[in-house]
Scaffold this motif. Structure first.
Motif, PDB file in Angstrom:
ATOM      1  N   ASN A  81       0.812  -1.204   0.000  1.00  0.00           N
ATOM      2  CA  ASN A  81       0.000   0.000   0.000  1.00  0.00           C
ATOM      3  C   ASN A  81       0.849   1.259   0.000  1.00  0.00           C
ATOM      4  OD1 ASN A  81      -2.452  -1.360  -0.092  1.00  0.00           O
ATOM      5  ND2 ASN A  81      -2.585  -1.516   2.119  1.00  0.00           N
ATOM      6  N   LYS A  82       2.020   1.199   0.619  1.00  0.00           N
ATOM      7  CA  LYS A  82       2.918   2.355   0.627  1.00  0.00           C
ATOM      8  C   LYS A  82       3.354   2.699  -0.794  1.00  0.00           C
ATOM      9  CE  LYS A  82       4.944   1.425   5.157  1.00  0.00           C
ATOM     10  NZ  LYS A  82       6.218   1.148   5.844  1.00  0.00           N
ATOM     11  N   ILE A  83       3.652   1.697  -1.579  1.00  0.00           N
ATOM     12  CA  ILE A  83       4.102   1.921  -2.954  1.00  0.00           C
ATOM     13  C   ILE A  83       2.947   2.465  -3.791  1.00  0.00           C
ATOM     14  CG2 ILE A  83       5.000   0.822  -5.042  1.00  0.00           C
ATOM     15  CD1 ILE A  83       6.363  -1.203  -3.078  1.00  0.00           C
ATOM     16  N   LYS A  84       1.795   1.848  -3.672  1.00  0.00           N
ATOM     17  CA  LYS A  84       0.639   2.309  -4.446  1.00  0.00           C
ATOM     18  C   LYS A  84       0.275   3.742  -4.065  1.00  0.00           C
ATOM     19  CE  LYS A  84      -4.042   1.188  -5.820  1.00  0.00           C
ATOM     20  NZ  LYS A  84      -5.126   0.207  -5.773  1.00  0.00           N
ATOM     21  N   LEU A  85       0.252   4.053  -2.770  1.00  0.00           N
ATOM     22  CA  LEU A  85      -0.082   5.410  -2.327  1.00  0.00           C
ATOM     23  C   LEU A  85       0.916   6.427  -2.874  1.00  0.00           C
ATOM     24  CD1 LEU A  85      -1.181   4.822   1.373  1.00  0.00           C
ATOM     25  CD2 LEU A  85      -2.613   5.556  -0.531  1.00  0.00           C
ATOM     26  N   ALA A  86       2.201   6.093  -2.807  1.00  0.00           N
ATOM     27  CA  ALA A  86       3.225   7.015  -3.311  1.00  0.00           C
ATOM     28  C   ALA A  86       3.084   7.203  -4.823  1.00  0.00           C
ATOM     29  CB  ALA A  86       4.615   6.490  -2.972  1.00  0.00           C
ATOM     30  N   ARG A  87       2.750   6.131  -5.532  1.00  0.00           N
ATOM     31  CA  ARG A  87       2.569   6.210  -6.990  1.00  0.00           C
ATOM     32  C   ARG A  87       1.381   7.107  -7.324  1.00  0.00           C
ATOM     33  NH1 ARG A  87      -0.884   3.763 -10.079  1.00  0.00           N
ATOM     34  NH2 ARG A  87      -1.383   2.043  -8.677  1.00  0.00           N
ATOM     35  N   VAL A  88       0.281   6.900  -6.624  1.00  0.00           N
ATOM     36  CA  VAL A  88      -0.924   7.692  -6.870  1.00  0.00           C
ATOM     37  C   VAL A  88      -0.677   9.161  -6.513  1.00  0.00           C
ATOM     38  CG1 VAL A  88      -3.329   8.026  -6.148  1.00  0.00           C
ATOM     39  CG2 VAL A  88      -2.485   5.725  -6.659  1.00  0.00           C
ATOM     40  N   GLU A  89       0.034   9.413  -5.413  1.00  0.00           N
ATOM     41  CA  GLU A  89       0.363  10.789  -5.024  1.00  0.00           C
ATOM     42  C   GLU A  89       1.151  11.505  -6.119  1.00  0.00           C
ATOM     43  OE1 GLU A  89       2.500  10.643  -1.333  1.00  0.00           O
ATOM     44  OE2 GLU A  89       0.710  10.193  -0.165  1.00  0.00           O
ATOM     45  N   LYS A  90       1.994  10.753  -6.826  1.00  0.00           N
ATOM     46  CA  LYS A  90       2.778  11.318  -7.925  1.00  0.00           C
ATOM     47  C   LYS A  90       1.974  11.430  -9.211  1.00  0.00           C
ATOM     48  CE  LYS A  90       7.302  11.836  -7.204  1.00  0.00           C
ATOM     49  NZ  LYS A  90       8.022  13.061  -7.463  1.00  0.00           N
ATOM     50  N   GLY A  91       0.764  10.884  -9.217  1.00  0.00           N
ATOM     51  CA  GLY A  91      -0.093  10.944 -10.395  1.00  0.00           C
ATOM     52  C   GLY A  91       0.343  10.005 -11.499  1.00  0.00           C
ATOM     53  N   ILE A 129      12.448   2.356  -7.967  1.00  0.00           N
ATOM     54  CA  ILE A 129      11.086   2.758  -7.601  1.00  0.00           C
ATOM     55  C   ILE A 129      11.129   3.889  -6.575  1.00  0.00           C
ATOM     56  CG2 ILE A 129       8.981   2.001  -6.410  1.00  0.00           C
ATOM     57  CD1 ILE A 129       9.433  -0.777  -7.754  1.00  0.00           C
ATOM     58  N   ALA A 130      11.961   3.736  -5.561  1.00  0.00           N
ATOM     59  CA  ALA A 130      12.066   4.763  -4.518  1.00  0.00           C
ATOM     60  C   ALA A 130      12.507   6.097  -5.111  1.00  0.00           C
ATOM     61  CB  ALA A 130      13.029   4.304  -3.429  1.00  0.00           C
ATOM     62  N   LYS A 131      13.514   6.076  -5.969  1.00  0.00           N
ATOM     63  CA  LYS A 131      14.000   7.314  -6.594  1.00  0.00           C
ATOM     64  C   LYS A 131      12.907   7.956  -7.433  1.00  0.00           C
ATOM     65  CE  LYS A 131      18.967   6.481  -6.864  1.00  0.00           C
ATOM     66  NZ  LYS A 131      20.114   6.259  -7.772  1.00  0.00           N
ATOM     67  N   GLU A 132      12.219   7.156  -8.209  1.00  0.00           N
ATOM     68  CA  GLU A 132      11.178   7.682  -9.093  1.00  0.00           C
ATOM     69  C   GLU A 132      10.020   8.282  -8.307  1.00  0.00           C
ATOM     70  OE1 GLU A 132       9.946   9.077 -12.422  1.00  0.00           O
ATOM     71  OE2 GLU A 132      11.738   7.825 -12.434  1.00  0.00           O
ATOM     72  N   LEU A 133       9.723   7.710  -7.158  1.00  0.00           N
ATOM     73  CA  LEU A 133       8.603   8.196  -6.358  1.00  0.00           C
ATOM     74  C   LEU A 133       9.032   9.257  -5.340  1.00  0.00           C
ATOM     75  CD1 LEU A 133       6.678   4.843  -5.778  1.00  0.00           C
ATOM     76  CD2 LEU A 133       6.193   6.646  -7.455  1.00  0.00           C
ATOM     77  N   GLY A 134      10.331   9.566  -5.296  1.00  0.00           N
ATOM     78  CA  GLY A 134      10.822  10.589  -4.378  1.00  0.00           C
ATOM     79  C   GLY A 134      10.739  10.175  -2.921  1.00  0.00           C
ATOM     80  N   LYS A 135      10.910   8.893  -2.679  1.00  0.00           N
ATOM     81  CA  LYS A 135      10.836   8.338  -1.322  1.00  0.00           C
ATOM     82  C   LYS A 135      12.123   7.595  -1.012  1.00  0.00           C
ATOM     83  CE  LYS A 135       6.381   9.295  -0.719  1.00  0.00           C
ATOM     84  NZ  LYS A 135       5.881  10.140   0.336  1.00  0.00           N
ATOM     85  N   SER A 136      12.337   7.328   0.271  1.00  0.00           N
ATOM     86  CA  SER A 136      13.484   6.506   0.658  1.00  0.00           C
ATOM     87  C   SER A 136      13.076   5.035   0.627  1.00  0.00           C
ATOM     88  CB  SER A 136      13.960   6.880   2.061  1.00  0.00           C
ATOM     89  OG  SER A 136      13.022   6.440   3.026  1.00  0.00           O
ATOM     90  N   LEU A 137      14.065   4.161   0.650  1.00  0.00           N
ATOM     91  CA  LEU A 137      13.761   2.732   0.723  1.00  0.00           C
ATOM     92  C   LEU A 137      12.972   2.430   1.993  1.00  0.00           C
ATOM     93  CD1 LEU A 137      17.099   1.121  -0.509  1.00  0.00           C
ATOM     94  CD2 LEU A 137      14.921   1.175  -1.714  1.00  0.00           C
ATOM     95  N   ASP A 138      13.351   3.064   3.098  1.00  0.00           N
ATOM     96  CA  ASP A 138      12.618   2.861   4.356  1.00  0.00           C
ATOM     97  C   ASP A 138      11.161   3.277   4.217  1.00  0.00           C
ATOM     98  OD1 ASP A 138      14.843   1.854   5.623  1.00  0.00           O
ATOM     99  OD2 ASP A 138      15.246   3.656   6.797  1.00  0.00           O
ATOM    100  N   ASP A 139      10.922   4.415   3.560  1.00  0.00           N
ATOM    101  CA  ASP A 139       9.549   4.897   3.385  1.00  0.00           C
ATOM    102  C   ASP A 139       8.673   3.853   2.701  1.00  0.00           C
ATOM    103  OD1 ASP A 139      10.171   7.399   4.463  1.00  0.00           O
ATOM    104  OD2 ASP A 139      10.455   8.326   2.492  1.00  0.00           O
ATOM    105  N   LEU A 140       9.222   3.188   1.699  1.00  0.00           N
ATOM    106  CA  LEU A 140       8.415   2.280   0.884  1.00  0.00           C
ATOM    107  C   LEU A 140       8.477   0.822   1.310  1.00  0.00           C
ATOM    108  CD1 LEU A 140       9.145   3.652  -2.696  1.00  0.00           C
ATOM    109  CD2 LEU A 140       7.173   4.113  -1.227  1.00  0.00           C
ATOM    110  N   PHE A 141       9.635   0.390   1.801  1.00  0.00           N
ATOM    111  CA  PHE A 141       9.825  -1.054   1.971  1.00  0.00           C
ATOM    112  C   PHE A 141      10.020  -1.525   3.403  1.00  0.00           C
ATOM    113  CE2 PHE A 141      11.093  -0.014  -2.382  1.00  0.00           C
ATOM    114  CZ  PHE A 141      10.297  -0.906  -3.085  1.00  0.00           C
ATOM    115  N   TRP A 142      10.201  -0.605   4.350  1.00  0.00           N
ATOM    116  CA  TRP A 142      10.405  -1.030   5.739  1.00  0.00           C
ATOM    117  C   TRP A 142       9.075  -1.400   6.357  1.00  0.00           C
ATOM    118  CZ3 TRP A 142      14.477  -2.468   8.395  1.00  0.00           C
ATOM    119  CH2 TRP A 142      14.354  -2.634   9.768  1.00  0.00           C
TER     120      TRP A 142
END
Length: 64
Positions: free
Chosen positions: A3-13, A48-61
């Motif tokens: 859900n973290k990945i999907k939310l970050a993707r949607v936030e980026k449009g 994925i993290a770079k493209e979404l402007g997030k850290s690895l911890d933000d998305l995968f921890w």
């Protein structure tokens, strides 16, 4: 995680297809990652993290 990945993707449009193209993966792979049915390589996680402007911890921890 998914859900973290999907939310970050949607936030980026971005659609799954758009994110996939930017990280050199398939739309199906992004969909499976978002559903926690595929464990991406470290290189793909970083892309994925770079493209979404997030850290690895933000998305995968995962909090225990």
């Amino acid at each position: 995680m998914a859900n973290k990945i999907k939310l970050a993707r949607v936030e980026k449009g971005l659609t799954q297809a758009q994110l996939a193209k930017r990280v050199h993966a398939t739309r199906q792979t992004i969909g499976l990652i978002e559903k926690s049915k595929y464990n991406p390589s470290l290189n793909l996680c970083i892309a994925i993290a770079k493209e979404l402007g997030k850290s690895l911890d933000d998305l995968f921890w995962e909090e225990l």
